[in-house]
Design a protein around this motif. Structure first.
Motif, mmCIF file in Angstrom:
data_model
loop_
_atom_site.group_PDB
_atom_site.id
_atom_site.type_symbol
_atom_site.label_atom_id
_atom_site.label_comp_id
_atom_site.label_asym_id
_atom_site.label_seq_id
_atom_site.Cartn_x
_atom_site.Cartn_y
_atom_site.Cartn_z
ATOM 1 N N TYR A 186 65.473 -31.531 54.496
ATOM 2 C CA TYR A 186 66.182 -30.271 54.739
ATOM 3 C C TYR A 186 67.540 -30.283 54.037
ATOM 4 C CZ TYR A 186 68.236 -26.365 57.391
ATOM 5 O OH TYR A 186 68.836 -25.183 57.753
ATOM 6 N N LEU A 222 60.209 -28.949 62.123
ATOM 7 C CA LEU A 222 61.156 -27.837 62.111
ATOM 8 C C LEU A 222 60.434 -26.549 62.487
ATOM 9 C CD1 LEU A 222 64.083 -27.022 61.513
ATOM 10 C CD2 LEU A 222 63.384 -26.589 59.153
ATOM 11 N N HIS A 279 69.340 -31.114 62.189
ATOM 12 C CA HIS A 279 69.182 -30.796 60.763
ATOM 13 C C HIS A 279 70.455 -30.167 60.203
ATOM 14 C CE1 HIS A 279 68.382 -27.142 62.884
ATOM 15 N NE2 HIS A 279 68.102 -26.442 61.809
ATOM 16 N N SER A 285 67.047 -36.761 54.819
ATOM 17 C CA SER A 285 66.635 -35.475 55.362
ATOM 18 C C SER A 285 66.212 -34.542 54.240
ATOM 19 C CB SER A 285 67.776 -34.823 56.151
ATOM 20 O OG SER A 285 67.442 -33.492 56.487
ATOM 21 N N ALA A 318 64.872 -28.025 65.406
ATOM 22 C CA ALA A 318 64.436 -29.293 64.819
ATOM 23 C C ALA A 318 64.019 -30.263 65.911
ATOM 24 C CB ALA A 318 65.558 -29.892 63.970
ATOM 25 N N TRP A 353 61.470 -32.507 58.549
ATOM 26 C CA TRP A 353 62.845 -32.292 58.100
ATOM 27 C C TRP A 353 63.651 -33.589 57.992
ATOM 28 C CZ3 TRP A 353 66.926 -33.789 61.149
ATOM 29 C CH2 TRP A 353 66.606 -34.103 62.478
ATOM 30 N N SER A 354 63.159 -34.681 58.615
ATOM 31 C CA SER A 354 63.885 -35.949 58.587
ATOM 32 C C SER A 354 62.925 -37.114 58.411
ATOM 33 C CB SER A 354 64.687 -36.132 59.884
ATOM 34 O OG SER A 354 65.344 -37.382 59.905
#
Length: 441
Positions: free
Chosen positions: A346, A428, A31, A344, A424, A318-319
């Protein structure tokens, strides 16, 4: 203000910047690696991750293209989805493809409407009371505890009871340990992974078979819904295997992601006394000491902003990755068939064009005026497009119940010198947990 994607010009049209290194960084902290790539190279960068070309896109226009406008030409045939998640969730909503995905989504969508979910509000409040009683015992003994772990237990209790009623009560601890092990290992070929998955399968199939033998006259929980649901075209129900896959998807997505959001929320609030004070003022006016109900949700406007801001900084998912089924062009860049494209949340949620001072915790970013002015796809904690998380309203309902109830009973502080490190994995997490102390009000 220029809100167009950066890095696009006639000079580099169809040829994005390429970062050739990074394998070690990608594994250690993917991340943060993605975030650094966007800071160094702009909104589009090709990086080395798989044998196929891999592209990171970090602009709301690109998010819309990949997940919404051209979503039909991208599928989930990526390492994360097929190798890691599908090993657990099979052909559930989380990883399945069309036409099965669309068929299942159409069948299940009505049961995730907020009007249907409202029936679970009291159940969520009861589970929250039980967790707060445990925290009360820590407070009485002045003992530190891992708030991330308590949130995992709480959200598992909630999702288990909404899925299975109280049929799973005796198995809740084993389920929690199994889910945690599967996510931590995240390597389906390992023996321990396979053994853990077998334990989880045995529990879930046993409950499905026992429920079929004594069906309820009405739908009391989500398992009843899955068993009783019928496809429009054939009038048939789901097989045990398909129900199992949907149950696994809901278990993974329904407790892990919300628990992480709540863990990070408490971490952030422990550093924001002024924000906590403002929440307390709202709770005093709206609730006056009682637990929240569904009718209170629209009035808890500041709580809602706080939750949204926590999800901005620490989106559990997060992705998001996809594979191109055909050649495509995104923002003037050529994307060959078979390429991996990544978005992403994040990183996107820290795009300075849309989020001034992006690392600062500021709930006022989510006033109605700010939300209306911001690009629709600058904020995607639940994804976007047709495959946006089906349980988004479920997760938000949990949070808007748990946040007020906890602050009504406790003042929470971080344990000094305890290392809080972002980790991550599939989601997360806090690598070493979030150690806190609680004082009763």
């Amino acid at each position: 203000m220029n809100t167009k994607p950066s890095g696009i010009s006639e000079r580099n049209l169809r040829k994005p910047p390429f970062f050739s290194g990074g394998a070690r960084e990608l594994v250690r902290a993917p991340h943060r690696f993605f975030l650094q790539l966007t800071r160094d190279y702009g909104d589009v960068v090709q990086y080395r991750a798989t044998p196929e070309p891999a592209f990171l896109f970090n602009h709301p226009d690109f998010v819309k293209h990949i997940l919404v406008s051209n979503g039909r030409i991208y599928n989930k045939d990526t390492h994360l989805n097929k190798y890691m998640l599908q090993a657990v969730t099979g052909q559930g909503l989380l990883t399945s493809e069309n036409p099965l995905w669309r068929k299942q989504r159409r069948l299940m969508q009505p049961f995730f409407h907020r009007r249907y979910l409202a029936r679970f509000a009291d159940l969520m409040a009861t589970a929250t009371h039980e967790t707060l009683d445990i925290i009360e015992s820590y407070a009485a003994q002045k003992r530190p505890f891992d708030m991330a772990n308590e949130m995992m237990t709480l959200t598992l209790n909630i999702v288990s009871r909404t899925l299975f009623g109280y049929d799973m009560e005796s198995h809740s601890e084993r389920i929690g340990q199994a889910v945690n092990t599967l996510i931590e290992i995240a390597k389906p070929k390992r023996k321990r992974f396979q053994e853990t998955l077998k334990v989880l399968d045995e529990i879930v199939f046993d409950v499905i078979q026992r429920r079929r033998q004594r069906p309820h006259a009405e739908q009391h929980d989500l398992l009843d819904m899955l068993i009783q649901a019928r496809y429009e075209d054939s009038g048939e129900g789901m097989s045990d295997q398909q129900i199992r896959d949907e149950v696994m998807s809901l278990l993974i997505a329904g407790h892990e992601t919300t628990a992480n959001t709540l863990g990070w929320l408490w971490y952030l609030l422990a550093q924001q006394p002024a924000v906590v004070s403002q929440i307390e003022d709202e709770l005093e006016v709206v609730l006056n000491g009682r637990s929240p109900t569904v009718a209170d949700f629209p009035k808890l406007t500041y709580c809602d902003k706080v939750i949204k801001e926590a999800m901005r900084l620490y989106p559990s998912a997060w992705s998001i990755s996809r594979r191109a089924l055909v050649d495509d062009q995104i923002g003037g860049y050529e994307i060959p068939k078979g390429s991996i494209v990544a978005v992403s949340p994040y990183t996107l949620h820290r795009h300075p064009t849309f989020w001034p001072e992006p690392e600062t915790f500021n709930p006022e970013r989510f006033t109605p005026e700010q939300e209306a002015a911001r690009h629709r796809y600058a904020y995607i904690p639940f994804g976007a497009g047709a495959r946006k998380c089906i349980g988004d309203q479920f997760a938000l309902m949990e949070s808007i119940i748990i946040l007020p109830m906890t602050l009504q009973r406790f003042r929470l502080k971080l344990v000094p010198d305890h290392s809080i490190e972002e980790h991550a994995l599939v989601t997360l997490r806090a690598r070493h947990g979030i150690l806190m102390t609680a004082a009763s009000r």
